[in-house]
Design an enzyme around this catalytic site. Structure first.
Site, PDB file in Angstrom:
ATOM      1  N   CYS A   2      20.762  43.721  20.687  1.00 42.75           N
ATOM      2  CA  CYS A   2      21.244  45.035  21.083  1.00 42.75           C
ATOM      3  C   CYS A   2      22.768  45.028  21.134  1.00 42.75           C
ATOM      4  CB  CYS A   2      20.705  45.379  22.451  1.00 42.75           C
ATOM      5  SG  CYS A   2      18.922  45.221  22.540  1.00 42.75           S
ATOM      6  N   ARG A  27      23.490  45.632  15.139  1.00 41.50           N
ATOM      7  CA  ARG A  27      22.842  44.712  16.084  1.00 41.50           C
ATOM      8  C   ARG A  27      21.441  45.179  16.478  1.00 41.50           C
ATOM      9  NH1 ARG A  27      26.589  41.360  18.571  1.00 41.50           N
ATOM     10  NH2 ARG A  27      25.176  41.016  20.297  1.00 41.50           N
ATOM     11  N   TRP A  71      17.456  46.906  19.856  1.00 41.52           N
ATOM     12  CA  TRP A  71      16.548  46.191  18.954  1.00 41.52           C
ATOM     13  C   TRP A  71      15.439  45.705  19.873  1.00 41.52           C
ATOM     14  CZ3 TRP A  71      14.719  41.092  18.356  1.00 41.52           C
ATOM     15  CH2 TRP A  71      14.236  40.748  17.088  1.00 41.52           C
ATOM     16  N   ASN A  97      22.255  43.659  27.065  1.00 39.53           N
ATOM     17  CA  ASN A  97      21.920  42.935  25.841  1.00 39.53           C
ATOM     18  C   ASN A  97      21.484  41.542  26.268  1.00 39.53           C
ATOM     19  OD1 ASN A  97      21.817  41.814  23.247  1.00 39.53           O
ATOM     20  ND2 ASN A  97      23.964  41.204  23.344  1.00 39.53           N
ATOM     21  N   GLY A  98      20.275  41.131  25.822  1.00 42.55           N
ATOM     22  CA  GLY A  98      19.770  39.816  26.194  1.00 42.55           C
ATOM     23  C   GLY A  98      18.335  39.942  26.671  1.00 42.55           C
ATOM     24  N   GLU A 452      18.509  32.392  -1.303  1.00 40.71           N
ATOM     25  CA  GLU A 452      19.339  33.463  -0.755  1.00 40.71           C
ATOM     26  C   GLU A 452      19.145  34.759  -1.557  1.00 40.71           C
ATOM     27  OE1 GLU A 452      20.767  33.907   1.927  1.00 40.71           O
ATOM     28  OE2 GLU A 452      22.216  35.489   1.600  1.00 40.71           O
ATOM     29  N   LYS A 456      17.780  38.238   0.028  1.00 40.23           N
ATOM     30  CA  LYS A 456      18.476  39.530  -0.094  1.00 40.23           C
ATOM     31  C   LYS A 456      17.510  40.577  -0.635  1.00 40.23           C
ATOM     32  CE  LYS A 456      21.073  38.799   1.884  1.00 40.23           C
ATOM     33  NZ  LYS A 456      21.694  37.864   2.695  1.00 40.23           N
ATOM     34  N   GLU A 459      14.788  41.512   2.029  1.00 40.95           N
ATOM     35  CA  GLU A 459      15.214  42.196   3.258  1.00 40.95           C
ATOM     36  C   GLU A 459      15.715  43.603   3.005  1.00 40.95           C
ATOM     37  OE1 GLU A 459      18.242  40.114   5.615  1.00 40.95           O
ATOM     38  OE2 GLU A 459      19.313  39.542   3.817  1.00 40.95           O
ATOM     39  N   HIS A 475       3.178  24.208  -9.075  1.00 36.67           N
ATOM     40  CA  HIS A 475       2.254  23.664  -8.066  1.00 36.67           C
ATOM     41  C   HIS A 475       1.719  24.784  -7.170  1.00 36.67           C
ATOM     42  CE1 HIS A 475       3.277  19.641  -9.317  1.00 36.67           C
ATOM     43  NE2 HIS A 475       4.565  19.883  -9.123  1.00 36.67           N
ATOM     44  N   LYS A 574      21.354  42.023  12.787  1.00 32.97           N
ATOM     45  CA  LYS A 574      22.310  41.088  12.189  1.00 32.97           C
ATOM     46  C   LYS A 574      22.499  39.831  13.021  1.00 32.97           C
ATOM     47  CE  LYS A 574      26.552  40.998   9.700  1.00 32.97           C
ATOM     48  NZ  LYS A 574      25.813  40.636   8.480  1.00 32.97           N
TER      49      LYS A 574
HETATM   50  C1  G6P Z   1      19.869  37.275  11.264  1.00 34.83           C
HETATM   51  C2  G6P Z   1      20.642  37.994  10.164  1.00 34.83           C
HETATM   52  C3  G6P Z   1      20.842  37.064   8.972  1.00 34.83           C
HETATM   53  C4  G6P Z   1      21.530  35.775   9.427  1.00 34.83           C
HETATM   54  C5  G6P Z   1      20.741  35.091  10.553  1.00 34.83           C
HETATM   55  C6  G6P Z   1      21.531  33.941  11.152  1.00 34.83           C
HETATM   56  O1  G6P Z   1      18.551  37.064  10.871  1.00 34.83           O
HETATM   57  O2  G6P Z   1      19.955  39.162   9.757  1.00 34.83           O
HETATM   58  O3  G6P Z   1      21.647  37.705   7.994  1.00 34.83           O
HETATM   59  O4  G6P Z   1      21.618  34.910   8.338  1.00 34.83           O
HETATM   60  O5  G6P Z   1      20.497  36.023  11.616  1.00 34.83           O
HETATM   61  O6  G6P Z   1      22.693  34.471  11.727  1.00 34.83           O
HETATM   62  P1  G6P Z   1      24.018  33.663  11.973  1.00 34.83           P
HETATM   63  O7  G6P Z   1      24.906  34.631  12.696  1.00 34.83           O
HETATM   64  O8  G6P Z   1      23.654  32.487  12.820  1.00 34.83           O
HETATM   65  O9  G6P Z   1      24.564  33.262  10.665  1.00 34.83           O
END
Ligand code: G6P
Length: 579
Positions: A2, A27, A71, A97-98, A452, A456, A459, A475, A574
């Site tokens: 959040c 967030r 969130w 937040n938390g 990666e 992308k 997501e 496999h 994020k």
């Molecule tokens: C979330 C974000 C990702 C990120 C991950 C780790 O899942 O959506 O984009 O890679 O957290 O975050 P960090 O801040 O530790 O890189």
């Protein structure tokens, strides 16, 4: 997770808070709310996005207020569970937040004492605990409440009877912006940049008392002084700047982010702790884990330093035998799993190094040493420029370990990335947008590039996508190949080239269309692929960057064609500050 914002000063609080929450929507964005000190405590909260409902919130009166973008953790996203939450008499409002881990027990006790609860959240108990202690001094009431809370929290609290905001922090980020007889509080600097570049990062256990005139910070019962930091992020970095999405803007900022982050670290500034380690353990989550895997491949390949990579979320419960340097990679510096793993590594007497993008972040405070990347603020939930910045720092560290101080090749990498930004990927997008499932294959450091790229794609476009080490596709996943299952193959002129060509032929023999990424002029690859995307002929490290940018753009354009909410994909956030 959040995001929270507070304002105290002489201007109308609600518009500042709404604007700030919009900056923090990355967030969490399932609901939002604002409370101001107007005629008593005025509250507006709503399920859904801020932009659609902000007009009602900005009408709230008063020059003191707090806000929240959520969130969901405890309770579904709806109006009742949205913050702010209040006590029984609507005299106290809080945003949080938390996670309050002992909330269930506290709630039972409070209910038995007659408190009425309107939400399913953990947060609401805090408002009622403060209510019980409130006798006209909000600061004291919060100070007495905090020791009862277990878990993580950044809290902002107001009372109908006092012209102040109380802010408390434990294991969730909270920064105070210092203006001219006005103060801001927020989960990070992005909502504050527009008003001031001066900020104080609260420490765990701090409680701040904000009035129009001053900020006083206490740690326990003692007053403490925290340094005022100057933040050099620009407010323009937090705007879309003419791009249709933050993600596209951030992809276009990558040449600069890479260049700046490379220069964040010269051999003289490599923390002493990281000098010539005999072994390295890298700990990370999500995209940062993929950056860590590229780091591991290159570290072993280039420097011969044994490296292991761990998911931070596994590290805690299944501690591996580690003794050498532990490197935590995290763009936000706040990921709960990574923070826990870091603390455990420290407890086991390992030297620790953090690579992060956020000054003052929790992880940078715990690690023995920190390298700050210079990617600038990243707003889109999907990591792009922060990822490339992580690679810049990783590649620079490898150069230093390898005694290779000539970084010209990397300093010119931004030109190759710029070239990629101009690529027309429409043929590949037409194939991907129809797919139910897409596989990505590569070998060596191009395998994590595939992981990666697939992340992308899934997501932001919601198409199922998986990255595989190319030799593994046969496999099991071969059972899923068909003419409707495109395979994206990265095939570079290294020792794996021939075997990659064979793998592509095996895939083609199972009718799957192949989109290949390879060197310009590679006619053999062009012949075997259905769609061939060429990369400039550059150093191996730069090939990693250029192939990555192609995959980011492919995911972006596919998501746009499918009309997805690119910057705020469903269910994600994020910065994940819960385990
Ligand atoms: C979330 C974000 C990702 C990120 C991950 C780790 O899942 O959506 O984009 O890679 O957290 O975050 P960090 O801040 O530790 O890189």
């Amino acid at each position: 997770m959040c995001g929270i914002v507070g304002y105290i000063g002489r201007r109308a609080a609600a518009p500042i808070i709404i604007k700030g929450l919009e900056k923090l929507e990355y967030r969490g964005y399932d609901s939002f709310g604002v409370a101001t000190l107007g005629r008593g405590i005025e509250i507006f909260k709503h399920q859904g996005r801020i932009a659609k409902n902000a007009h009602s919130a900005v009408r709230l009166n008063g020059t003191i207020g707090i806000g929240h973008t959520r969130w969901a953790t405890h309770g579904v996203p709806n109006n009742a569970n949205a913050h702010p939450h209040t006590d029984c008499k609507n005299r106290i409002a809080i945003v949080h937040n938390g996670i309050i881990e002992n909330y269930a027990k506290l709630k039972r006790e409070l209910s038995a004492r007659g408190h009425r609860f309107l939400s399913e959240t953990d947060t609401e108990v805090v408002a009622h605990l403060i209510e019980e202690k409130y006798t006209g001094n909000l600061f004291s009431a919060v100070q007495e409440t905090v020791p009862q809370l277990q878990g993580s929290f950044a809290l902002l609290v107001i009372s109908a009877e006092e012209q102040r905001i109380i802010a408390a922090r434990n294991a969730s980020p909270l920064v105070i912006g210092i203006g001219d007889r006005e103060f801001f509080a927020a989960s990070d600097m992005t909502p504050i940049l527009e008003y001031t570049e001066r900020a104080i990062f609260l420490e765990d256990g701090d409680i701040a008392d904000l009035t129009c005139e001053a900020v006083e910070i206490f740690h326990g019962t003692k007053t403490v002084t925290r340094p005022v930091e100057l933040i050099d992020w620009s407010v323009e970095d937090t705007k879309k700047g003419g791009f249709s999405h933050y993600m596209l803007k951030e992809i276009y900022e990558q040449p600069q982010a890479f260049y700046n982050s490379l220069r964040a670290l010269d051999p003289e500034t490599l923390p002493a702790i990281a000098a010539k380690p005999s072994s390295v353990t890298i700990v990370a989550c999500g995209s940062s884990y993929h950056a860590g895997l590229i780091f591991k491949y290159l570290l072993e390949e280039t420097c011969g330093i044994p490296a292991r990579l761990e998911f931070a979320s596994e590290f805690k419960y299944f501690p591996p035998p580690v003794s050498g340097l532990v490197i935590c990679i995290t763009q936000s510096g706040e990921t709960a799993d990574t923070l826990t793993a870091l603390k455990q590594a420290k407890a086991r007497n390992c030297p620790t190094l953090a690579i992060t993008n956020v000054l003052g972040s929790s992880i940078s405070r715990v690690a023995d040493a920190t390298i700050f990347m210079r990617a600038g603020p990243e707003i889109s939930v999907a990591a792009t420029k922060s990822f490339i910045a992580q690679l810049a720092v990783s590649m620079q560290i490898i150069n230093i370990f390898a005694g290779e101080h000539d970084t010209k090749m990397l300093l010119h990498a931004h030109r190759a990335i710029e070239e990629i930004l101009l690529k027309d990927l429409s043929d590949a997008v037409s194939v991907c947008k129809k797919a139910q499932s897409i596989f990505y294959v590569g070998r060596g450091p191009f395998y994590p590039v595939c992981l990666e790229g697939a992340l992308k794609m899934k997501e932001i476009s919601y198409i199922h996508a998986e990255g595989y080490a190319a030799g593994e596709l046969k496999h099991g996943p071969f059972a899923l190949l068909s003419k409707d299952t495109p395979v994206i193959a990265i095939c570079m002129p290294d020792s794996t080239y021939e075997v990659m060509i064979s793998n592509i032929k095996e895939i083609k023999a199972r009718s799957a269309p192949v989109i290949a990424l390879g060197m310009e002029g590679d006619s053999d690859l062009a012949d075997v692929a259905d769609i061939f995307i060429t990369l400039p002929d550059t150093h191996r490290f730069v090939q990693i960057l250029t192939s990555l940018v192609v995959l980011q753009l492919l995911a972006y354009h596919t998501a746009v064609v499918l009309d997805r909410d690119v910057d705020k994909p469903r269910n994600l956030a994020k910065s994940v500050t819960v385990e």
